[in-house]
Design an enzyme around this catalytic site. Sequence first.
Site, PDB file in Angstrom:
ATOM      1  N   HIS A 147       0.834  -1.607   0.201  1.00 45.85           N
ATOM      2  CA  HIS A 147       0.402  -0.295   0.240  1.00 45.85           C
ATOM      3  C   HIS A 147       0.951   0.815  -0.100  1.00 45.85           C
ATOM      4  O   HIS A 147       0.108   2.731   0.463  1.00 45.85           O
ATOM      5  CB  HIS A 147      -0.780   0.008   1.736  1.00 45.85           C
ATOM      6  CG  HIS A 147      -2.144  -1.019   0.803  1.00 45.85           C
ATOM      7  ND1 HIS A 147      -3.067  -1.857   2.394  1.00 45.85           N
ATOM      8  CD2 HIS A 147      -2.589  -2.008   0.253  1.00 45.85           C
ATOM      9  CE1 HIS A 147      -3.510  -2.823   1.781  1.00 45.85           C
ATOM     10  NE2 HIS A 147      -3.433  -2.605   0.987  1.00 45.85           N
TER      11      HIS A 147
ATOM     12  N   CYS B  33       3.698  20.679  -7.433  1.00 44.47           N
ATOM     13  CA  CYS B  33       4.260  19.266  -8.226  1.00 44.47           C
ATOM     14  C   CYS B  33       5.042  20.822  -9.096  1.00 44.47           C
ATOM     15  O   CYS B  33       4.488  21.347  -9.130  1.00 44.47           O
ATOM     16  CB  CYS B  33       3.037  19.025  -9.109  1.00 44.47           C
ATOM     17  SG  CYS B  33       4.631  18.438 -10.237  1.00 44.47           S
TER      18      CYS B  33
ATOM     19  N   CYS C  22       4.326  20.783 -12.580  1.00 46.42           N
ATOM     20  CA  CYS C  22       3.096  21.216 -13.448  1.00 46.42           C
ATOM     21  C   CYS C  22       1.941  21.719 -12.766  1.00 46.42           C
ATOM     22  O   CYS C  22       1.114  22.009 -13.376  1.00 46.42           O
ATOM     23  CB  CYS C  22       2.373  19.950 -14.362  1.00 46.42           C
ATOM     24  SG  CYS C  22       1.719  18.461 -12.738  1.00 46.42           S
TER      25      CYS C  22
ATOM     26  N   GLY D 118      -1.322  -8.359  13.411  1.00 47.61           N
ATOM     27  CA  GLY D 118      -1.906  -7.717  13.354  1.00 47.61           C
ATOM     28  C   GLY D 118      -3.072  -7.238  12.116  1.00 47.61           C
ATOM     29  O   GLY D 118      -2.971  -5.274  11.521  1.00 47.61           O
ATOM     30  N   THR D 119      -4.196  -7.753  10.946  1.00 40.93           N
ATOM     31  CA  THR D 119      -4.145  -7.460   9.768  1.00 40.93           C
ATOM     32  C   THR D 119      -6.012  -7.544  10.488  1.00 40.93           C
ATOM     33  O   THR D 119      -6.485  -9.092  10.906  1.00 40.93           O
ATOM     34  CB  THR D 119      -4.101  -8.161   9.076  1.00 40.93           C
ATOM     35  OG1 THR D 119      -5.476  -7.215   7.752  1.00 40.93           O
ATOM     36  CG2 THR D 119      -3.757  -8.735   8.503  1.00 40.93           C
TER      37      THR D 119
ATOM     38  N   ASN E  20      -3.572 -12.144  16.708  1.00 38.34           N
ATOM     39  CA  ASN E  20      -4.034 -11.187  16.875  1.00 38.34           C
ATOM     40  C   ASN E  20      -4.804 -11.153  17.910  1.00 38.34           C
ATOM     41  O   ASN E  20      -5.672 -12.085  18.631  1.00 38.34           O
ATOM     42  CB  ASN E  20      -5.068 -10.880  15.111  1.00 38.34           C
ATOM     43  CG  ASN E  20      -5.955  -9.714  15.383  1.00 38.34           C
ATOM     44  OD1 ASN E  20      -5.786  -9.076  15.937  1.00 38.34           O
ATOM     45  ND2 ASN E  20      -5.690  -9.246  14.071  1.00 38.34           N
ATOM     46  N   PRO E  21      -5.097  -9.981  18.984  1.00 39.08           N
ATOM     47  CA  PRO E  21      -5.719 -10.334  19.718  1.00 39.08           C
ATOM     48  C   PRO E  21      -7.159 -10.677  19.721  1.00 39.08           C
ATOM     49  O   PRO E  21      -8.205 -10.968  20.546  1.00 39.08           O
ATOM     50  CB  PRO E  21      -5.613  -8.937  20.714  1.00 39.08           C
ATOM     51  CG  PRO E  21      -4.584  -7.509  19.517  1.00 39.08           C
ATOM     52  CD  PRO E  21      -4.571  -8.669  18.061  1.00 39.08           C
TER      53      PRO E  21
HETATM   54  C1  BJW Z   1      -3.965  -6.128  16.607  1.00 38.05           C
HETATM   55  C2  BJW Z   1      -3.163  -5.554  17.419  1.00 38.05           C
HETATM   56  C3  BJW Z   1      -1.294  -6.046  18.427  1.00 38.05           C
HETATM   57  C4  BJW Z   1      -4.365  -4.556  16.940  1.00 38.05           C
HETATM   58  N1  BJW Z   1      -1.128  -7.328  17.293  1.00 38.05           N
HETATM   59  N2  BJW Z   1      -2.453  -7.382  15.876  1.00 38.05           N
HETATM   60  C5  BJW Z   1     -12.800  -7.357  -3.595  1.00 38.05           C
HETATM   61  C6  BJW Z   1     -14.250  -7.761  -2.873  1.00 38.05           C
HETATM   62  C7  BJW Z   1     -15.020  -7.035  -2.271  1.00 38.05           C
HETATM   63  C8  BJW Z   1     -13.974  -5.310  -2.516  1.00 38.05           C
HETATM   64  C9  BJW Z   1     -13.158  -6.031  -3.055  1.00 38.05           C
HETATM   65  C10 BJW Z   1     -12.600  -6.092  -3.676  1.00 38.05           C
HETATM   66  N3  BJW Z   1     -11.459  -6.516  -4.023  1.00 38.05           N
HETATM   67  C11 BJW Z   1     -11.132  -5.168  -4.242  1.00 38.05           C
HETATM   68  C12 BJW Z   1     -12.305  -4.966  -3.803  1.00 38.05           C
HETATM   69  C13 BJW Z   1     -12.265  -2.808  -3.070  1.00 38.05           C
HETATM   70  C14 BJW Z   1     -10.859  -2.258  -2.283  1.00 38.05           C
HETATM   71  C15 BJW Z   1     -11.126  -2.825  -0.807  1.00 38.05           C
HETATM   72  O1  BJW Z   1     -10.635  -4.438  -0.492  1.00 38.05           O
HETATM   73  N4  BJW Z   1     -12.517  -2.782   0.420  1.00 38.05           N
HETATM   74  C16 BJW Z   1     -13.084  -3.770   1.437  1.00 38.05           C
HETATM   75  C17 BJW Z   1     -12.237  -2.775   3.013  1.00 38.05           C
HETATM   76  C18 BJW Z   1     -14.887  -3.799   0.921  1.00 38.05           C
HETATM   77  N5  BJW Z   1      -9.948  -2.286  -2.556  1.00 38.05           N
HETATM   78  C19 BJW Z   1      -9.098  -1.865  -2.831  1.00 38.05           C
HETATM   79  O2  BJW Z   1      -9.790  -0.770  -3.458  1.00 38.05           O
HETATM   80  C20 BJW Z   1      -7.741  -2.207  -3.695  1.00 38.05           C
HETATM   81  N6  BJW Z   1      -7.745  -1.355  -5.290  1.00 38.05           N
HETATM   82  C21 BJW Z   1      -8.042  -2.165  -5.685  1.00 38.05           C
HETATM   83  O3  BJW Z   1      -8.675  -3.574  -5.287  1.00 38.05           O
HETATM   84  O4  BJW Z   1      -8.321  -1.920  -7.225  1.00 38.05           O
HETATM   85  C22 BJW Z   1      -8.912  -2.809  -7.734  1.00 38.05           C
HETATM   86  C23 BJW Z   1      -8.293  -2.316  -8.982  1.00 38.05           C
HETATM   87  C24 BJW Z   1      -7.415  -2.645 -10.830  1.00 38.05           C
HETATM   88  C25 BJW Z   1      -7.220  -1.499 -11.845  1.00 38.05           C
HETATM   89  C26 BJW Z   1      -7.519  -0.115 -11.903  1.00 38.05           C
HETATM   90  C27 BJW Z   1      -8.126   0.243 -11.149  1.00 38.05           C
HETATM   91  C28 BJW Z   1      -8.275  -0.113  -9.381  1.00 38.05           C
HETATM   92  C29 BJW Z   1      -6.557  -0.426  -2.876  1.00 38.05           C
HETATM   93  C30 BJW Z   1      -7.266  -1.222  -1.126  1.00 38.05           C
HETATM   94  C31 BJW Z   1      -6.206   0.086  -0.450  1.00 38.05           C
HETATM   95  C32 BJW Z   1      -6.145  -0.043   0.753  1.00 38.05           C
HETATM   96  N7  BJW Z   1      -5.950   0.844   1.645  1.00 38.05           N
HETATM   97  C33 BJW Z   1      -5.522   1.651   2.753  1.00 38.05           C
HETATM   98  C34 BJW Z   1      -5.172   2.496   3.148  1.00 38.05           C
HETATM   99  C35 BJW Z   1      -3.691   2.797   2.347  1.00 38.05           C
HETATM  100  C36 BJW Z   1      -3.305   4.176   2.574  1.00 38.05           C
HETATM  101  C37 BJW Z   1      -3.018   4.566   4.461  1.00 38.05           C
HETATM  102  O5  BJW Z   1      -3.008   3.976   5.200  1.00 38.05           O
HETATM  103  O6  BJW Z   1      -3.123   5.970   4.433  1.00 38.05           O
HETATM  104  O7  BJW Z   1      -4.311   0.153   3.513  1.00 38.05           O
HETATM  105  S1  BJW Z   1      -7.119   1.152   3.600  1.00 38.05           S
HETATM  106  C38 BJW Z   1      -6.013   0.588   4.772  1.00 38.05           C
HETATM  107  O8  BJW Z   1      -6.968  -0.563   5.799  1.00 38.05           O
HETATM  108  C39 BJW Z   1      -4.995   0.613   4.893  1.00 38.05           C
HETATM  109  C40 BJW Z   1      -4.313  -0.908   5.435  1.00 38.05           C
HETATM  110  O9  BJW Z   1      -3.125  -0.474   4.843  1.00 38.05           O
HETATM  111  C41 BJW Z   1      -5.853  -1.859   4.709  1.00 38.05           C
HETATM  112  C42 BJW Z   1      -5.863  -2.913   6.722  1.00 38.05           C
HETATM  113  O10 BJW Z   1      -5.513  -1.917   7.067  1.00 38.05           O
HETATM  114  P1  BJW Z   1      -5.177  -3.031   8.762  1.00 38.05           P
HETATM  115  O11 BJW Z   1      -3.542  -3.068   8.383  1.00 38.05           O
HETATM  116  O12 BJW Z   1      -6.087  -4.420   8.459  1.00 38.05           O
HETATM  117  O13 BJW Z   1      -5.814  -2.087   9.307  1.00 38.05           O
HETATM  118  P2  BJW Z   1      -6.794  -2.679  10.854  1.00 38.05           P
HETATM  119  O14 BJW Z   1      -6.900  -1.221  11.237  1.00 38.05           O
HETATM  120  O15 BJW Z   1      -7.921  -2.765   9.889  1.00 38.05           O
HETATM  121  O16 BJW Z   1      -6.734  -3.868  11.195  1.00 38.05           O
HETATM  122  C43 BJW Z   1      -5.526  -3.581  12.431  1.00 38.05           C
HETATM  123  C44 BJW Z   1      -5.863  -5.160  13.739  1.00 38.05           C
HETATM  124  O17 BJW Z   1      -4.744  -4.993  14.040  1.00 38.05           O
HETATM  125  C45 BJW Z   1      -7.022  -5.419  13.724  1.00 38.05           C
HETATM  126  O18 BJW Z   1      -7.885  -6.798  14.008  1.00 38.05           O
HETATM  127  C46 BJW Z   1      -7.168  -5.532  15.172  1.00 38.05           C
HETATM  128  O19 BJW Z   1      -7.593  -6.756  16.257  1.00 38.05           O
HETATM  129  C47 BJW Z   1      -5.171  -6.048  15.351  1.00 38.05           C
HETATM  130  N8  BJW Z   1      -4.374  -5.461  16.243  1.00 38.05           N
HETATM  131  N9  BJW Z   1      -3.367  -4.547  17.929  1.00 38.05           N
HETATM  132  C48 BJW Z   1      -1.571  -7.213  16.950  1.00 38.05           C
HETATM  133  N10 BJW Z   1      -1.108  -5.227  19.601  1.00 38.05           N
END
Ligand code: BJW
Length: 259
Positions: free
Chosen positions: A122, A156, A159, A196-197, A222-223
């Site tokens: 990402h 930029c 541009c 942790g996801t 993951n907790p």
């Molecule tokens: C602990 C802890 C401790 C707490 N120890 N653990 C198929 C089906 C449905 C939808 C889609 C699909 N395919 C694509 C989509 C759409 C979309 C998507 O997935 N939507 C769903 C939400 C419904 N996906 C996209 O749009 C992606 N793009 C794409 O597929 O493009 C296709 C395309 C092709 C060609 C041309 C054009 C398009 C892109 C996804 C990008 C995600 N971006 C983000 C932002 C990044 C920048 C930023 O950080 O600001 O990424 S969103 C956000 O979520 C971020 C994260 O990396 C990502 C995942 O979150 P993560 O890391 O899991 O965090 P949390 O907070 O959710 O969870 C934390 C966890 O930690 C929890 O479980 C806690 O319990 C645990 N935890 N303490 C261990 N101490």
Amino acid sequence: MALDDDIRQAAGWLAGCKRLAILTGAGVSKESGIPTFRDALDGLWARYDPTQLATPEAFAADPKLVWDFYAYRRQIARDVQPNAGHRALAALEQRIPTVTLITQNIDDLHELAGSKNVIRLHGRLTANKCLNHCQGEPTPIDIATLPNKDASPPTCPHCGAPVRPDVVWFGEALSPANLQAAFDAADHADVMLIVGTSGVVNPAAQLPGVAKHAGAKVIEVNPERTPLTRLADVWLAGASGDILPRVMAGMMNALDANE
Ligand code: BJW
């Protein structure tokens, strides 16, 4: 007691593992002081939903708001250090022949902990690019060199378009090369370690299923339960900064016993 048994089981799989794929998310950096993506934010940001800010549409509608959100997160990330979980994951590279760490995180903490083979799905919090890709996709911009570096957002120098963070927002494509490398690592892994996801964002959330389908053992740390827990052969319920060093210690014991 059951957790100790599960840790021993996971450690045994890792001790015999030749190809490990690791998928990490925001939880692994939580104990370093970085809020997870879906944690409620503090202060000014408490009234915003991060998933509503991490979109091209949000940036188009209010570039200042989205730029300031990332500036706030850059400030948090600047002052933090890797935790015991990051360090345990880096140490696995010394013991297992092939380790691929696939992260959704945009901080630099895995690299700072010493992980070498990292695929960033990402993007990167400290990297920025021209919104219009005016010199090619991407057009990287070092904002420190810009005369208007404190603007929200700066523009930029080629541009005049707004500069944006070089991260992958919802609806945007991930780097095809990174994605291919991540799917290959999952497909060839003997063990997949998920840390942790929340497992709700695609395509990252598909990787454990690919590994499972190809015969890998799946370990989740993951907790909380997640949609990926049902795929896991073992769910280690706890904080990664606590659990991963214990898994590492168990793996060293298992390796010693095998010598
Ligand atoms: C602990 C802890 C401790 C707490 N120890 N653990 C198929 C089906 C449905 C939808 C889609 C699909 N395919 C694509 C989509 C759409 C979309 C998507 O997935 N939507 C769903 C939400 C419904 N996906 C996209 O749009 C992606 N793009 C794409 O597929 O493009 C296709 C395309 C092709 C060609 C041309 C054009 C398009 C892109 C996804 C990008 C995600 N971006 C983000 C932002 C990044 C920048 C930023 O950080 O600001 O990424 S969103 C956000 O979520 C971020 C994260 O990396 C990502 C995942 O979150 P993560 O890391 O899991 O965090 P949390 O907070 O959710 O969870 C934390 C966890 O930690 C929890 O479980 C806690 O319990 C645990 N935890 N303490 C261990 N101490």
